[in-house]
Write a protein that holds these residues in place. Structure first.
Motif, PDB file in Angstrom:
ATOM      1  N   ALA A  65     -19.010  12.299   7.522  1.00 21.21           N
ATOM      2  CA  ALA A  65     -18.927  11.885   6.107  1.00 21.21           C
ATOM      3  C   ALA A  65     -18.169  10.577   5.952  1.00 21.21           C
ATOM      4  CB  ALA A  65     -18.241  12.972   5.289  1.00 21.21           C
ATOM      5  N   ILE A  91     -17.555   2.850  -8.928  1.00 25.08           N
ATOM      6  CA  ILE A  91     -17.756   4.241  -9.382  1.00 25.08           C
ATOM      7  C   ILE A  91     -18.787   4.307 -10.507  1.00 25.08           C
ATOM      8  CG2 ILE A  91     -16.632   6.256 -10.438  1.00 25.08           C
ATOM      9  CD1 ILE A  91     -14.067   5.515  -8.980  1.00 25.08           C
ATOM     10  N   GLY A 176     -18.011  14.026  -4.081  1.00 24.74           N
ATOM     11  CA  GLY A 176     -18.141  12.610  -4.463  1.00 24.74           C
ATOM     12  C   GLY A 176     -17.880  12.472  -5.943  1.00 24.74           C
ATOM     13  N   GLY A 178     -15.805  10.793  -7.813  1.00 23.75           N
ATOM     14  CA  GLY A 178     -15.337   9.573  -8.472  1.00 23.75           C
ATOM     15  C   GLY A 178     -13.929   9.774  -9.010  1.00 23.75           C
ATOM     16  N   ARG A 181     -14.698  12.132 -13.671  1.00 24.11           N
ATOM     17  CA  ARG A 181     -15.382  12.066 -14.967  1.00 24.11           C
ATOM     18  C   ARG A 181     -15.894  13.421 -15.417  1.00 24.11           C
ATOM     19  NH1 ARG A 181     -20.750  12.228 -15.954  1.00 24.11           N
ATOM     20  NH2 ARG A 181     -21.317  11.903 -13.760  1.00 24.11           N
ATOM     21  N   ASP A 200     -13.992  14.328  -1.960  1.00 23.16           N
ATOM     22  CA  ASP A 200     -14.543  12.988  -1.754  1.00 23.16           C
ATOM     23  C   ASP A 200     -14.211  12.535  -0.342  1.00 23.16           C
ATOM     24  OD1 ASP A 200     -15.293  10.126  -2.363  1.00 23.16           O
ATOM     25  OD2 ASP A 200     -15.267  10.905  -4.396  1.00 23.16           O
ATOM     26  N   ALA A 201     -14.896  11.492   0.114  1.00 20.05           N
ATOM     27  CA  ALA A 201     -14.577  10.952   1.436  1.00 20.05           C
ATOM     28  C   ALA A 201     -13.893   9.592   1.327  1.00 20.05           C
ATOM     29  CB  ALA A 201     -15.857  10.823   2.262  1.00 20.05           C
ATOM     30  N   ILE A 202     -13.685   9.131   0.116  1.00 19.83           N
ATOM     31  CA  ILE A 202     -13.083   7.806  -0.091  1.00 19.83           C
ATOM     32  C   ILE A 202     -11.675   8.013  -0.667  1.00 19.83           C
ATOM     33  CG2 ILE A 202     -13.354   5.588  -1.287  1.00 19.83           C
ATOM     34  CD1 ILE A 202     -15.613   6.169   0.771  1.00 19.83           C
ATOM     35  N   SER A 205     -10.999   7.135  -4.342  1.00 19.93           N
ATOM     36  CA  SER A 205     -11.569   8.052  -5.342  1.00 19.93           C
ATOM     37  C   SER A 205     -10.700   9.302  -5.460  1.00 19.93           C
ATOM     38  CB  SER A 205     -13.007   8.446  -4.968  1.00 19.93           C
ATOM     39  OG  SER A 205     -13.835   7.309  -4.970  1.00 19.93           O
ATOM     40  N   VAL A 245     -23.280  13.778  -8.110  1.00 24.58           N
ATOM     41  CA  VAL A 245     -23.880  12.827  -9.043  1.00 24.58           C
ATOM     42  C   VAL A 245     -23.685  11.415  -8.498  1.00 24.58           C
ATOM     43  CG1 VAL A 245     -23.921  12.009 -11.424  1.00 24.58           C
ATOM     44  CG2 VAL A 245     -23.328  14.393 -10.957  1.00 24.58           C
ATOM     45  N   HIS A 246     -24.785  10.763  -8.198  1.00 24.12           N
ATOM     46  CA  HIS A 246     -24.762   9.377  -7.704  1.00 24.12           C
ATOM     47  C   HIS A 246     -23.845   9.211  -6.494  1.00 24.12           C
ATOM     48  CE1 HIS A 246     -27.122   8.322 -11.099  1.00 24.12           C
ATOM     49  NE2 HIS A 246     -26.185   8.589 -11.965  1.00 24.12           N
ATOM     50  N   SER A 247     -23.811  10.213  -5.655  1.00 26.82           N
ATOM     51  CA  SER A 247     -22.906  10.121  -4.518  1.00 26.82           C
ATOM     52  C   SER A 247     -23.664  10.192  -3.184  1.00 26.82           C
ATOM     53  CB  SER A 247     -21.856  11.226  -4.651  1.00 26.82           C
ATOM     54  OG  SER A 247     -21.211  11.451  -3.457  1.00 26.82           O
ATOM     55  N   GLU A 250     -25.144   7.158  -2.005  1.00 25.91           N
ATOM     56  CA  GLU A 250     -24.248   6.102  -1.535  1.00 25.91           C
ATOM     57  C   GLU A 250     -23.641   6.467  -0.186  1.00 25.91           C
ATOM     58  OE1 GLU A 250     -21.819   4.834  -4.832  1.00 25.91           O
ATOM     59  OE2 GLU A 250     -23.617   4.555  -6.050  1.00 25.91           O
ATOM     60  N   CYS A 251     -24.238   7.471   0.458  1.00 22.36           N
ATOM     61  CA  CYS A 251     -23.781   7.912   1.786  1.00 22.36           C
ATOM     62  C   CYS A 251     -24.915   7.703   2.786  1.00 22.36           C
ATOM     63  CB  CYS A 251     -23.514   9.410   1.784  1.00 22.36           C
ATOM     64  SG  CYS A 251     -22.304  10.001   0.623  1.00 22.36           S
ATOM     65  N   TRP A 259     -22.382  17.144   4.703  1.00 24.84           N
ATOM     66  CA  TRP A 259     -21.980  17.807   3.456  1.00 24.84           C
ATOM     67  C   TRP A 259     -22.880  19.013   3.174  1.00 24.84           C
ATOM     68  CZ3 TRP A 259     -17.444  17.209   1.346  1.00 24.84           C
ATOM     69  CH2 TRP A 259     -16.785  15.980   1.345  1.00 24.84           C
TER      70      TRP A 259
HETATM   71  C1  LIG Z   1     -21.092   6.103  -7.991  1.00 30.00           C
HETATM   72  S1  LIG Z   1     -19.691   7.099  -7.642  1.00 30.00           S
HETATM   73  C2  LIG Z   1     -20.070   8.545  -8.600  1.00 30.00           C
HETATM   74  C3  LIG Z   1     -18.845   9.293  -8.989  1.00 30.00           C
HETATM   75  C4  LIG Z   1     -19.045  10.563  -9.817  1.00 30.00           C
HETATM   76  N1  LIG Z   1     -19.882  11.522  -9.137  1.00 30.00           N
HETATM   77  C5  LIG Z   1     -19.604  10.252 -11.162  1.00 30.00           C
HETATM   78  O1  LIG Z   1     -20.796  10.478 -11.371  1.00 30.00           O
HETATM   79  O2  LIG Z   1     -18.846   9.776 -12.032  1.00 30.00           O
HETATM   80  C6  LIG Z   1     -19.977   7.598  -5.966  1.00 30.00           C
HETATM   81  C7  LIG Z   1     -18.973   8.566  -5.426  1.00 30.00           C
HETATM   82  O3  LIG Z   1     -19.352   8.899  -4.084  1.00 30.00           O
HETATM   83  C8  LIG Z   1     -18.186   8.898  -3.291  1.00 30.00           C
HETATM   84  N2  LIG Z   1     -18.552   8.699  -1.897  1.00 30.00           N
HETATM   85  C9  LIG Z   1     -18.831   7.558  -1.243  1.00 30.00           C
HETATM   86  N3  LIG Z   1     -19.099   7.790   0.058  1.00 30.00           N
HETATM   87  C10 LIG Z   1     -18.987   9.137   0.225  1.00 30.00           C
HETATM   88  C11 LIG Z   1     -19.148  10.011   1.339  1.00 30.00           C
HETATM   89  N4  LIG Z   1     -19.467   9.548   2.544  1.00 30.00           N
HETATM   90  N5  LIG Z   1     -18.967  11.336   1.137  1.00 30.00           N
HETATM   91  C12 LIG Z   1     -18.634  11.802  -0.096  1.00 30.00           C
HETATM   92  N6  LIG Z   1     -18.476  11.032  -1.177  1.00 30.00           N
HETATM   93  C13 LIG Z   1     -18.648   9.712  -1.019  1.00 30.00           C
HETATM   94  C14 LIG Z   1     -17.343   7.794  -3.866  1.00 30.00           C
HETATM   95  O4  LIG Z   1     -15.998   7.883  -3.486  1.00 30.00           O
HETATM   96  C15 LIG Z   1     -17.547   8.057  -5.343  1.00 30.00           C
HETATM   97  O5  LIG Z   1     -16.670   9.046  -5.779  1.00 30.00           O
END
Ligand SMILES: C[S@@+](CC[C@H](N)C(=O)[O-])C[C@H]1O[C@@H](n2cnc3c(N)ncnc32)[C@H](O)[C@@H]1O
Length: 334
Positions: A65, A91, A176, A178, A181, A200-202, A205, A245-247, A250-251, A259
């Motif tokens: 992750a 985010i 993930g 963020g 929210r 989360d992995a960041i 965040s 959501v939107h996470s 981005e991985c 995960w």
């Molecule tokens: C665009 S943000 C969305 C945040 C939240 N889900 C929202 O909708 O408000 C992407 C999220 O994915 C997380 N993220 C990025 N790389 C990740 C990984 N490898 N594993 C888990 N989460 C990750 C970021 O830290 C961030 O919290």
């Protein structure tokens, strides 16, 4: 009398004259009109000891992750202003354009959301514009933001799909998450929410979610579990629903597969995924390529049982910021 044809517009002139406010809006990442609460600026800093501790702890882990893709250190440095984390950052994208256009698009979205808000959340969940959040106000309407409208749609979807509000209790795991929210909004929405756990992995965040959810006074039932504490603090059977959501978009594929297996090991029976841009479930690979991650979730035991557009009116979907988004609901087999 012969009418002389006038040119539609004096040649060469701008059709839209930009004001200083327009220019400021289009070049600002966050709205500073709501001052930061006392202490926020001093704490939301890269040298905060808690953030340093999280960075070190995550760096010491060897997990799939953690393979950086969209969220690499340089991107986080460049595009995540800690004190203004609810503005436009990695985010939350805001899509800045002419403010009059944005205002109109948000009005269309507000009316769309209001017509689908069976839980009656819009009048209950307030938006205060804190931490740089862009907000929109219209006569007779509550102040709204992307955070609020997106969350209201999501929580109503969860209610429609799973009927959670009638249960004695329900528990959510947000992967993930963020800055927290949806955790913040879910606590305001459901009295029977027994646990809303953000992972989360960041490290940035995790740090922001810890700070924000504490600031909003919603812990418990909200909580944040850092990546290095997952095995110590979470047990199989602890959750009714996982959300992403939107996470995952981005991985990397490898991270999503990890995960997925981890959620299956925790026996989380349902998983709601909202990918970025469009109906496909695509990752963001290290070389910026994309890969369909449906097989990764299926291999972990998750079968997709529903998928539908977030904005169900195609005419509205064309105009609004979440118009491309889809909900994908999965169930764990066996
Ligand atoms: C665009 S943000 C969305 C945040 C939240 N889900 C929202 O909708 O408000 C992407 C999220 O994915 C997380 N993220 C990025 N790389 C990740 C990984 N490898 N594993 C888990 N989460 C990750 C970021 O830290 C961030 O919290």
């Amino acid at each position: 009398m012969r009418l002389r044809r006038r040119p539609a517009h004096p040649s060469g002139a701008e059709l839209v004259r930009l004001t200083d406010d327009d220019r400021r809006y289009m070049t600002s990442k966050f709205d500073t009109s709501v001052p930061l609460p006392p202490g926020a600026e001093a704490q939301l800093r890269a040298d905060n000891p808690r953030l340093r501790e999280l960075r070190e702890a995550y760096a010491a882990l060897d997990l799939p992750a953690l393979r950086p893709s969209r969220w690499h250190a340089a991107a986080v440095d460049r595009f995540l202003e800690l004190p203004w984390f609810r503005g436009e950052t990695l985010i939350t994208w805001h899509d800045r354009e002419l403010p009059r256009v944005t205002r109109l698009r948000y009005f269309v979205l507000l009316r769309h959301v209001a017509a689908r808000d069976d839980l009656g959340l819009l009048p209950r969940l307030a938006e205060d514009g804190a931490f740089g959040c862009w907000t929109f106000e219209y006569p007779g309407e509550p102040r709204v933001s992307r955070d609020l409208l997106e969350s209201v749609l999501e929580l109503n979807y969860v209610e429609r799909a799973l009927g959670v509000s009638g249960r004695e209790a329900f528990r959510v795991l947000d992967v993930g998450a963020g800055y927290g929210r949806l955790a913040h909004r879910a606590v305001g929405a459901f009295d029977n929410l027994a646990d809303y756990c953000c992972v989360d992995a960041i490290p940035e965040s995790t740090f922001l979610a810890e700070w924000y959810l504490r600031h909003r006074g919603v812990c418990p039932p909200a909580r944040v579990v850092p990546l290095h504490r997952l095995d110590d603090e979470l047990r199989p059977g602890d959750f009714d629903l996982a959300v992403n959501v939107h996470s995952f978009s981005e991985c990397t594929y490898e991270a999503v597969a990890w995960w997925g297996r981890w959620l299956a090991d925790l026996r989380v029976p349902r998983l709601l995924v909202v990918p970025n841009h469009g109906p496909d479930l695509l990752t963001h690979e290290v070389d910026h390529g994309e890969r369909d991650f449906l097989p990764a979730l299926e291999a972990a035991g998750y079968r997709r049982v529903r998928h539908e557009p977030v904005v169900d009116d195609p005419a509205v979907a064309e105009l609004v910021i979440m118009g491309d988004d889809w909900y994908h609901l999965f169930e764990l087999e066996g």
